[in-house]
Write a protein that holds these residues in place. Structure first.
Motif, PDB file in Angstrom:
ATOM      1  N   ARG A  92       0.814  -1.220   0.000  1.00  0.00           N
ATOM      2  CA  ARG A  92       0.000   0.000   0.000  1.00  0.00           C
ATOM      3  C   ARG A  92       0.848   1.271   0.000  1.00  0.00           C
ATOM      4  O   ARG A  92       0.501   2.252  -0.647  1.00  0.00           O
ATOM      5  N   ASP A  96       0.436   4.357  -2.590  1.00  0.00           N
ATOM      6  CA  ASP A  96       0.277   5.775  -2.263  1.00  0.00           C
ATOM      7  C   ASP A  96       1.303   6.625  -3.006  1.00  0.00           C
ATOM      8  O   ASP A  96       1.001   7.735  -3.459  1.00  0.00           O
ATOM      9  N   ARG A 112     -10.647   4.586  -6.318  1.00  0.00           N
ATOM     10  CA  ARG A 112      -9.783   3.844  -5.395  1.00  0.00           C
ATOM     11  C   ARG A 112     -10.680   2.831  -4.703  1.00  0.00           C
ATOM     12  O   ARG A 112     -11.748   3.186  -4.202  1.00  0.00           O
ATOM     13  N   ARG A 114     -10.916  -0.621  -2.004  1.00  0.00           N
ATOM     14  CA  ARG A 114     -10.336  -1.532  -1.015  1.00  0.00           C
ATOM     15  C   ARG A 114     -11.079  -2.855  -1.136  1.00  0.00           C
ATOM     16  O   ARG A 114     -12.303  -2.889  -1.038  1.00  0.00           O
ATOM     17  N   TRP A 115     -10.329  -3.930  -1.324  1.00  0.00           N
ATOM     18  CA  TRP A 115     -10.920  -5.240  -1.562  1.00  0.00           C
ATOM     19  C   TRP A 115     -11.072  -6.013  -0.256  1.00  0.00           C
ATOM     20  O   TRP A 115     -10.334  -5.795   0.698  1.00  0.00           O
ATOM     21  N   GLN A 116     -12.019  -6.924  -0.242  1.00  0.00           N
ATOM     22  CA  GLN A 116     -12.358  -7.698   0.955  1.00  0.00           C
ATOM     23  C   GLN A 116     -11.155  -8.469   1.510  1.00  0.00           C
ATOM     24  O   GLN A 116     -11.011  -8.617   2.712  1.00  0.00           O
ATOM     25  N   GLY A 118      -8.157  -7.462   1.504  1.00  0.00           N
ATOM     26  CA  GLY A 118      -7.146  -6.543   2.011  1.00  0.00           C
ATOM     27  C   GLY A 118      -6.370  -5.783   0.952  1.00  0.00           C
ATOM     28  O   GLY A 118      -5.625  -4.863   1.274  1.00  0.00           O
ATOM     29  N   GLY A 119      -6.503  -6.161  -0.296  1.00  0.00           N
ATOM     30  CA  GLY A 119      -5.817  -5.446  -1.359  1.00  0.00           C
ATOM     31  C   GLY A 119      -6.469  -4.106  -1.641  1.00  0.00           C
ATOM     32  O   GLY A 119      -7.585  -3.826  -1.190  1.00  0.00           O
ATOM     33  N   GLU A 120      -5.747  -3.277  -2.359  1.00  0.00           N
ATOM     34  CA  GLU A 120      -6.274  -1.969  -2.723  1.00  0.00           C
ATOM     35  C   GLU A 120      -5.875  -1.659  -4.158  1.00  0.00           C
ATOM     36  O   GLU A 120      -4.786  -2.006  -4.601  1.00  0.00           O
ATOM     37  N   SER A 121      -6.773  -0.986  -4.869  1.00  0.00           N
ATOM     38  CA  SER A 121      -6.540  -0.620  -6.266  1.00  0.00           C
ATOM     39  C   SER A 121      -6.764   0.866  -6.470  1.00  0.00           C
ATOM     40  O   SER A 121      -7.640   1.447  -5.828  1.00  0.00           O
ATOM     41  N   THR A 136      -2.462  -3.731  -5.158  1.00  0.00           N
ATOM     42  CA  THR A 136      -1.620  -4.412  -4.169  1.00  0.00           C
ATOM     43  C   THR A 136      -2.145  -5.822  -3.962  1.00  0.00           C
ATOM     44  O   THR A 136      -3.287  -6.132  -4.296  1.00  0.00           O
TER      45      THR A 136
END
Length: 143
Positions: A92, A96, A112, A114-116, A118-121, A136
């Motif tokens: 992450r 950023d 932006r 946040r995926w269930q 824990g990843g983020e796009s 991520t």
């Protein structure tokens, strides 16, 4: 080979986007995203990504006919409309940093997520309007 045994596939080596303006796309993918030019021609820009995969940018319409080479014929291919590709980002904090870099280069963050797991796009658009995702780990069971 038995019908129930599937030969192994390791990974996707290359994927393609179809673009309208090679110079404009080169500036985005090389100067902003830092991809490494591997091959450039009037029909194609091949870009190394992270030293492990290749993004092919084809001039739209330049691949409609078979391409004879010394080793054989490359079949025709193409794509229309908005396409999507996702680039892996290791964590992450780096995501950023990417968000800041993109904004510094005038590239708007479209979304932006946040995926269930824990990843983020983050999602942006390239110069041709394609959906470009930086992600991520933590979206898929395998990433």
């Amino acid at each position: 080979m038995a019908d129930d045994i599937i030969p192994r596939l390791d990974r996707i080596v290359e994927t393609a986007l179809y673009i309208d303006d090679m110079a404009r796309s080169r500036a985005f993918y090389v100067d902003v995203l830092g991809c490494e030019p591997l091959l450039e021609s009037g029909r194609l820009l091949a870009l190394g990504v992270g030293g492990v995969s290749v993004l092919l940018l084809f001039q739209r319409g330049a691949t409609n006919e078979p391409l004879p080479t010394s080793g054989g014929v490359v079949p025709p291919h193409g794509g229309t409309g908005v396409q999507h590709v996702a680039f892996a980002v290791p964590e992450r904090q780096i995501l950023d940093q990417w968000a800041a870099r993109l904004e510094e280069h005038g590239v708007a963050i479209e979304s932006r997520v946040r995926w269930q797991r824990g990843g983020e796009s983050i999602y942006v658009r390239d110069p041709d309007g394609h959906s470009i995702e930086l992600i991520t780990p933590g979206l898929w069971a395998i990433f």
